[in-house]
Enzyme design. Structure first.
Site, PDB file in Angstrom:
ATOM      1  N   LYS A  81       0.849  -1.199   0.000  1.00 36.35           N
ATOM      2  CA  LYS A  81       0.000   0.000   0.000  1.00 36.35           C
ATOM      3  C   LYS A  81       0.881   1.244   0.000  1.00 36.35           C
ATOM      4  O   LYS A  81       1.919   1.274   0.680  1.00 36.35           O
ATOM      5  CB  LYS A  81      -0.893  -0.031   1.240  1.00 36.35           C
ATOM      6  CG  LYS A  81      -1.981   1.047   1.290  1.00 36.35           C
ATOM      7  CD  LYS A  81      -2.849   0.875   2.540  1.00 36.35           C
ATOM      8  CE  LYS A  81      -3.998   1.847   2.625  1.00 36.35           C
ATOM      9  NZ  LYS A  81      -4.835   1.626   3.821  1.00 36.35           N
ATOM     10  N   SER A 156      -9.836   1.509   2.828  1.00 33.93           N
ATOM     11  CA  SER A 156      -8.968   2.259   1.939  1.00 33.93           C
ATOM     12  C   SER A 156      -7.931   1.408   1.198  1.00 33.93           C
ATOM     13  O   SER A 156      -7.431   1.842   0.163  1.00 33.93           O
ATOM     14  CB  SER A 156      -8.234   3.356   2.720  1.00 33.93           C
ATOM     15  OG  SER A 156      -7.362   2.800   3.675  1.00 33.93           O
ATOM     16  N   SER A 180      -9.750  -0.874   7.038  1.00 28.43           N
ATOM     17  CA  SER A 180      -9.228  -0.726   5.679  1.00 28.43           C
ATOM     18  C   SER A 180      -8.554  -1.937   5.068  1.00 28.43           C
ATOM     19  O   SER A 180      -8.226  -1.906   3.883  1.00 28.43           O
ATOM     20  CB  SER A 180      -8.275   0.457   5.611  1.00 28.43           C
ATOM     21  OG  SER A 180      -9.033   1.621   5.475  1.00 28.43           O
TER      22      SER A 180
HETATM   23  N1  GLN Z   1     -13.202   3.607   6.189  1.00 26.49           N
HETATM   24  C1  GLN Z   1     -12.495   4.014   7.364  1.00 26.49           C
HETATM   25  C2  GLN Z   1     -12.219   5.476   7.312  1.00 26.49           C
HETATM   26  O1  GLN Z   1     -12.532   6.072   6.348  1.00 26.49           O
HETATM   27  C3  GLN Z   1     -11.290   3.181   7.528  1.00 26.49           C
HETATM   28  C4  GLN Z   1      -9.994   3.808   7.219  1.00 26.49           C
HETATM   29  C5  GLN Z   1      -8.818   2.937   7.435  1.00 26.49           C
HETATM   30  O2  GLN Z   1      -8.901   1.863   8.037  1.00 26.49           O
HETATM   31  N2  GLN Z   1      -7.679   3.428   6.973  1.00 26.49           N
HETATM   32  O3  GLN Z   1     -11.705   6.064   8.221  1.00 26.49           O
END
Ligand code: GLN
Length: 480
Positions: A81, A156, A180
């Site tokens: 990532k 994400s 995420s």
């Molecule tokens: N969807 C969550 C957010 O927008 C998770 C983000 C993450 O785990 N990086 O904060």
């Protein structure tokens, strides 16, 4: 061998490499060729790296000389990532503000992977700084779901999930701050994991919410996830929040699990009816295999999402303060120093980081910190206790990973709260710091396409082995 090399699991490829049915070069070339061919459509990678001949040769030599003793990840191509720093490579966090930012050093996770002889195929796409549940918030275009190109891969870590699901790599790393790794894994039909907070060093990871962030793993099987996790876990003097060895006692891992199900939560959170049916059917199959389903109550868990969307923006607003046009990345120059800050941040940040910076600075401001931030932060101890109490009755807690299968592009991107509701089941594990895994449990049909859905298990602190066992139990009933 019937599967193409890029379609193998990590365990299968490691075995084939040691049996000399496959060379490291052949494995790399197979993944690289498929990635180059499919990435224009999927946008899973922001950059595909050229072959590192020295690393490929070194991995081959190590397998040849050490055989079974060589680390399992030796010679295995992985996706990383783009918020995990690899020395000399761009680390953009899918933000314009870091578009040309080159990492000055390896994150601890990458250093450990290099030591193990793993290979890096490229930088995978994400929602800007990890903020989002669809990759639609990437400054460099969304990633597509390999199961249906009109749908999001989740986020994400959507790029990492799509790359594994479409067999561009054998496994991938992401970060998980609120779901995420688990939510995109569910939407792409693979396994996604978030370890216990402090199990893996955050040194060299572009910070989002420092008390919530963990490097997570994405793979084709629970066994692969365990290998991806074990390779990079451990105390790190460069991250004082990493857990010392032995902090948590090794859990007993029974062959037959007691699986706690908070049915009230599943009912109340508006889970898609077909997904609910797949969840119930999977639980029935687990029961038939001898696992026990235990009804549990987690009444405070319905406040987790609201707490998360106060704690996370608060921490994110503090972490993102460092992007000021002076130290890293985009540097705009105006008339005054204040203009420099304003212009750099206005142009560099997308809409979602700006929204979270506004919310975060508001909930931390002197007039509101007691009403919002401190209250939200206090719920974390309550949630920890609620889960620890439940673990007296069960080994793991199960619910669906996301309330519905992957949604269409544009369906939620204009409505931040609808997007935040995607995280309703996943954020609690980040707030409590507990390990949690998503494993494919089946699929539901939408508009003629089979869309994968995931089952989510939360385990006690330090009990990753229980999470892996639960995921394996689902894999067993699915292949039976
Ligand atoms: N969807 C969550 C957010 O927008 C998770 C983000 C993450 O785990 N990086 O904060």
């Amino acid at each position: 061998m019937t599967k193409a090399p890029n379609e193998l699991t990590i365990v299968e490829a490691a075995r084939a490499l040691r049996a000399r049915e496959l060379s490291v070069r052949e494995l790399w070339d197979a993944c690289h060729a498929v990635a180059v061919a499919k990435n224009p459509e999927l946008n899973a990678f922001l950059e595909i790296f050229d072959a590192d001949d020295a690393a490929i040769e070194a991995a081959q030599k190590r397998i040849d000389t050490e055989g079974e003793k060589a680390p399992v990840l030796c010679g295995i191509p992985l996706g990383i990532k783009d918020n995990i720093m690899i020395e000399g490579k761009i680390a953009s966090a899918a933000s314009k503000i870091l578009e040309n930012h080159k990492a000055a050093y390896d994150s601890t996770a990458i250093a450990k992977l290099k030591e193990a002889g793993a290979l890096f195929l490229g930088r995978t796409n994400l929602d800007e700084f990890g903020m989002g549940a669809s990759t639609e918030h990437s400054a460099f275009g969304p990633t597509k779901n390999p199961h249906d190109l009109s749908r999001v891969p989740g986020g994400s870590s959507g790029g990492s999930a799509a790359a594994v699901a479409a067999h561009l790599v054998l496994g991938a790393y992401g970060t998980d701050t609120g779901g995420s790794c688990r939510q995109p894994a569910a939407h792409c039909g693979i396994v996604g994991f978030k370890p216990t907070y402090g199990a893996i060093s955050r040194h060299g990871i572009i910070a989002l919410g420092s008390s919530l962030d963990q490097v997570g793993e994405l793979g084709k099987s629970a066994e692969d996830i365990r290998i991806l996790f074990e390779t990079i876990r451990g105390h790190d003097p460069l991250d004082s929040t990493t857990n010392p060895e032995g902090l948590y006692p090794a859990p007993q891992v029974p062959a037959k699990l007691r699986i706690g199900v908070p049915r009230h939560l599943v009912e109340q959170e508006g889970v898609d009816a077909e997904l609910r049916a797949v969840f119930d059917a999977a639980l029935k199959k687990l029961e038939k295999e001898g696992h026990t389903i235990v009804d549990i109550e987690l009444p405070m868990s319905s406040y987790a999402l609201a707490s998360y969307y106060i704690v996370l923006p608060a921490e994110a607003s503090a972490n993102l303060a460092r992007y000021d046009g002076m130290r890293y990345g985009l540097a705009k120059r105006g008339q005054t120093l204040l203009d420099d800050y304003l212009e750099s941040r206005t142009e560099g940040f997308g809409e979602e980081p700006k929204r979270r910076i506004l919310i975060g600075t508001f909930v931390l401001s002197s007039g509101y910190i007691d009403a919002y931030y401190r209250k939200a932060d206090a719920t974390r101890a309550v949630l920890r206790k609620e889960f620890n109490d439940a673990f007296a009755k069960c080994d793991v807690v199960a619910f669906p990973t996301a309330p519905a299968p992957a949604f269409k592009f544009g369906e939620k991107s204009g409505d931040p709260v609808a997007m935040y509701l995607e995280d309703v089941f996943t954020v609690t594990a980040n707030l409590t710091g507990m390990p949690a895994i998503s494993v494919p449990m089946g699929s539901v049909e939408k508009e003629g396409k089979q869309l994968p859905v995931g089952m989510h298990f939360t385990a006690p602190h330090g009990a990753e082995a229980l999470a892996f066992r639960a995921a394996e139990a689902v894999e067993e009933v699915r292949s039976a």
